[in-house]
Design a protein around this motif. Structure first.
Motif, PDB file in Angstrom:
ATOM      1  N   LYS A   1      41.891  30.993  47.015  1.00  0.00           N
ATOM      2  CA  LYS A   1      40.265  31.450  46.183  1.00  0.00           C
ATOM      3  C   LYS A   1      40.130  30.249  45.187  1.00  0.00           C
ATOM      4  O   LYS A   1      40.333  29.919  44.611  1.00  0.00           O
TER       5      LYS A   1
ATOM      6  N   ASP B   1      36.202  28.193  41.186  1.00  0.00           N
ATOM      7  CA  ASP B   1      34.623  28.765  39.938  1.00  0.00           C
ATOM      8  C   ASP B   1      34.311  29.740  41.475  1.00  0.00           C
ATOM      9  O   ASP B   1      33.263  29.127  42.850  1.00  0.00           O
ATOM     10  N   PRO B   2      32.416  30.476  41.282  1.00  0.00           N
ATOM     11  CA  PRO B   2      32.040  31.118  42.424  1.00  0.00           C
ATOM     12  C   PRO B   2      30.999  30.582  42.584  1.00  0.00           C
ATOM     13  O   PRO B   2      30.542  29.329  41.761  1.00  0.00           O
TER      14      PRO B   2
ATOM     15  N   TRP C   1      33.128  33.604  45.589  1.00  0.00           N
ATOM     16  CA  TRP C   1      33.130  32.505  45.808  1.00  0.00           C
ATOM     17  C   TRP C   1      33.189  32.071  47.244  1.00  0.00           C
ATOM     18  O   TRP C   1      33.346  33.229  48.213  1.00  0.00           O
TER      19      TRP C   1
END
Length: 698
Positions: A220, A223-224, A212
């Protein structure tokens, strides 16, 4: 008690030493190579340098050899456990860090940097490039070393099959990426100069690497940006080092990493369970740098898990037991100490009372000096003709008033010793009344004569009544009447209720003190006379007191009686009601002022203007009439203190005053054979040499 506290502290210290987390400094956890160094708790991999010569015409050619000043690497000093040979289990890991890549606008960006897991920190490119990664381990005939890297590439190298000069890639034993992604298409820019944060995870159960990337260090992204199916179990060695490497190549960039956190996990983790929520207890070594940079590893075997749970449970029970034991012991110690102090206080009070009379405690001069800071001038709260009063504090009494007599005259000076002896003997005799200032201690040491009284927070009535202090506004009529009644009760006690009849001889507002609730207490018994037998005739003395409060017959004859005290009390009553001094600056006596208004039939006009008519006219008239009756020129016409107190409370009828002020009639009481004293033919200093009188300055 102190020994127990020390033992408890040591026990807790040992507990946290053996069972708590261990910490070490960043320098002991990191090893630096090349141009890398630690600055302000951040890892500086490379710094900006001067630009290299322009590239060769053939872009496909490798860059020329150059010194490694543009390469920097930083790795964990101790390797982490990635492979358990006994169970053939491979670790999963979670990593997060923040970074910035900045460059001088006149120079191109450097190669970038890479997060790296390697079995050999000595492996690196012989060229000043490739982000400090080894060129190719896959072509080696004897592959003894391996590495895994996530590169943050800021240079375009076509010969390395780069997709562009702003991408992420995953490398495995080769500088050519297995998977890569253009971050610009994700709305990100590695060359923006802004701080960015990367999160990297590997789940061995799914054999998946996820990366990520975002601009926030707290949130965070959902979605990566890069997902790769890779089995690292065949690449990881038993122990491997974790760190970063960077290079500038033909460019110039500063690569800085901070807020780094890395953890490994053995065992199964559900795919729905975020690796970030695994608590810090799951790492056996956590080392904070600036409270964020942490490096750790934890072997998550079932045996170690049971040991950890046992240690945590045992440690928690030990701490709770120690806290409960400490609380019980502290409670018992405090309870027993309170009982002991209460018993000692009771015994002390028993010793201080003899035959129902309070006996003040003899204090040392050191105690007195300690209480007054060595008779500090700042502690003075009152001064008189023969004594100075200091505010002080004595542990067994709290706040006290320290009356120091012979501060100038010396031990044998009669001007200070006589008042001391008189006041001390009077107070010790029988004085125990709520409206009398209580004597609590005394000192007769070296050349010092000291009496210690209870402290009266609001000082003397005289200062509040006449000096317009901040407390004057609180001197309402209700409080003034309560003060008058309190003084009346005290004087009645001296005249009629004490074991030995006492004539105060110096009743005045200066000697009436007020506590924090404006309750009056009569003090200063330096001129008092005690008569232990009621039938004893009064002796003539040198009249002593304050002008304006002295009864006419006492000033002339020198014979104090209860009626001379009543006269002084009458002046105080008029002074409190009118707010006028006994004798003002124009030599007008307050008695004459009130008599004049009585003769005009408007006695209530004598009330203190500061009261602003906020008083009961009935109470005011009654108080002024009682004041005139007590200050009657003819002592036979004055009421007793008991009668005066009852009249003030409205319990009995007021006396009938004459329409005009009576004249003063004095009858000589000189002993036979002493007529020559008054004739002027012979003058001496015998006690009957009246009307020569002694008046205090107050």
């Amino acid at each position: 008690m102190y020994q127990f506290s020390l033992n408890l502290f040591c026990a807790l210290l040992l507990f946290f030493f053996f069972f708590g987390p261990s910490f070490s400094s960043p320098l002991s956890n990191l090893t630096f190579f090349g141009g890398a160094f630690l600055s302000n708790n951040s890892i500086v991999l490379t710094q900006e340098t001067s630009c290299a010569p322009p590239p060769l015409p053939d872009d496909t050619a490798l860059p020329p050899l150059s010194p490694l000043s543009g390469v920097g690497r930083a790795f964990s000093a101790n390797p982490f456990h990635f492979l358990d040979l006994s169970t053939n289990a491979t670790a999963s890991f979670s990593c997060s860090f923040s970074f910035t890549i900045t460059s001088n606008s006149s120079c191109p960006f450097g190669n970038g940097f890479a997060f790296q897991i390697t079995s050999n920190t000595g492996l690196f490119s012989v060229y000043d490039g490739y982000m400090g990664l080894p060129e190719d381990l896959e072509t080696s005939t004897e592959v003894q070393d391996s590495y895994f890297a996530v590169e943050f590439d800021t240079s375009f190298e076509p010969n390395l099959e780069d997709i562009n000069g702003n991408h992420l890639g995953i490398d495995l034993n080769n500088i050519m990426s297995l998977a890569s992604v253009d971050v610009v298409t994700k709305g990100l820019d590695l060359k923006s100069g802004k701080e960015m944060t990367a999160w990297i995870e590997y789940r061995d159960s799914a054999k998946v690497v996820r990366v990520w990337l975002g601009y926030s260090s707290q949130i965070k992204p959902p979605d990566p940006v890069l997902v790769a199916q890779i089995d690292l179990s065949k690449q990881f060695k038993e122990f491997m080092h974790v760190g970063f490497s960077a290079s500038n190549g033909r460019g110039s960039s500063a690569h800085v990493v901070d807020h780094w956190r890395f953890k490994t996990f053995f065992g199964f983790l559900p795919s729905t369970m975020p690796m970030d929520i695994v608590e810090d207890d799951d790492c056996i070594m956590c080392s904070p740098v600036d409270s964020d940079l942490q490096i750790g590893s934890f072997v998550y075997h079932p045996l170690n898990k049971r040991i950890l749970k046992f240690a945590l449970v045992f440690g928690s029970l030990a701490v709770v037991t120690l806290i409960v034991a400490a609380a019980v012991v502290i409670f018992l110690v405090c309870y027993l100490r309170r009982r002991r102090l209460r018993r000692a206080r009771s015994e002390r009070h028993m010793h201080r009372f003899h035959g129902g009379r309070m006996v003040p405690k003899m204090l040392s001069l050191n105690e007195i000096k300690s209480a007054t800071n060595g008779f500090n001038q700042d502690k003075i709260i009152g001064e008189g003709a023969s004594a100075v009063v200091y505010e002080g504090a004595i542990p067994s009494y709290g706040s006290v008033a320290v009356k120091r007599f012979n501060y100038e005259n010396g031990f044998d000076a009669s001007l200070s010793r006589i008042p001391f002896n008189t006041e001390f003997s009077t107070m010790v005799g029988c004085l125990r009344h709520k409206n009398l200032v209580q004597l609590q201690g005394w000192c007769c040491e070296r050349n010092e004569l000291v009496l210690v009284y209870e402290y009266m927070a609001n000082g003397s009535l005289d200062k509040i009544l006449h000096n317009r202090t901040s407390l004057t506004k609180f001197l309402t009529w209700e409080r003034r009447l309560n003060i008058i009644l309190g003084v009346a009760s005290a004087v009645k006690y001296l005249h009629e209720e004490c074991v030995s009849q006492i004539i105060h001889r110096d009743i005045k507002t200066c000697n009436i003190l007020l506590d924090s609730e404006f309750n009056a207490k009569l003090g200063d018994f330096g001129l008092a006379e005690v008569y232990r037998h009621s039938f004893r005739a009064r002796d003539a003395t040198v009249p002593a007191g304050t002008m304006g409060y002295l009864a006419p017959e006492y000033a002339f004859s020198g014979v104090p009686t209860v009626k001379t005290d009543v006269y002084s009390f009458g002046v105080v009553v008029l002074e409190v009601a009118t707010g006028r001094r006994p004798v003002d600056e124009e030599s007008l006596a307050v008695i004459d002022f009130v008599w004049d208004l009585w003769e005009k039939g408007s006695i209530c006009k004598a009330a203190d203007p500061k009261l602003m008519n906020k008083f009961s006219k009935v109470e005011m008239e009654r108080t002024l009439v009682v004041g005139l009756a007590c200050a009657h020129p003819n002592c036979d016409k004055r009421p007793t203190m008991r009668e005066a107190a009852r009249m003030l409370r409205g319990e009995t009828a007021l006396p009938v005053l004459p329409s005009r002020k009576p004249t003063v009639r004095i009858q000589s009481v000189l002993p036979e054979g002493c007529e020559e004293i008054m004739s002027g033919d012979h003058i001496d200093d015998t006690p009957w040499s009246t009307p020569r009188t002694h008046f205090s300055r107050n």
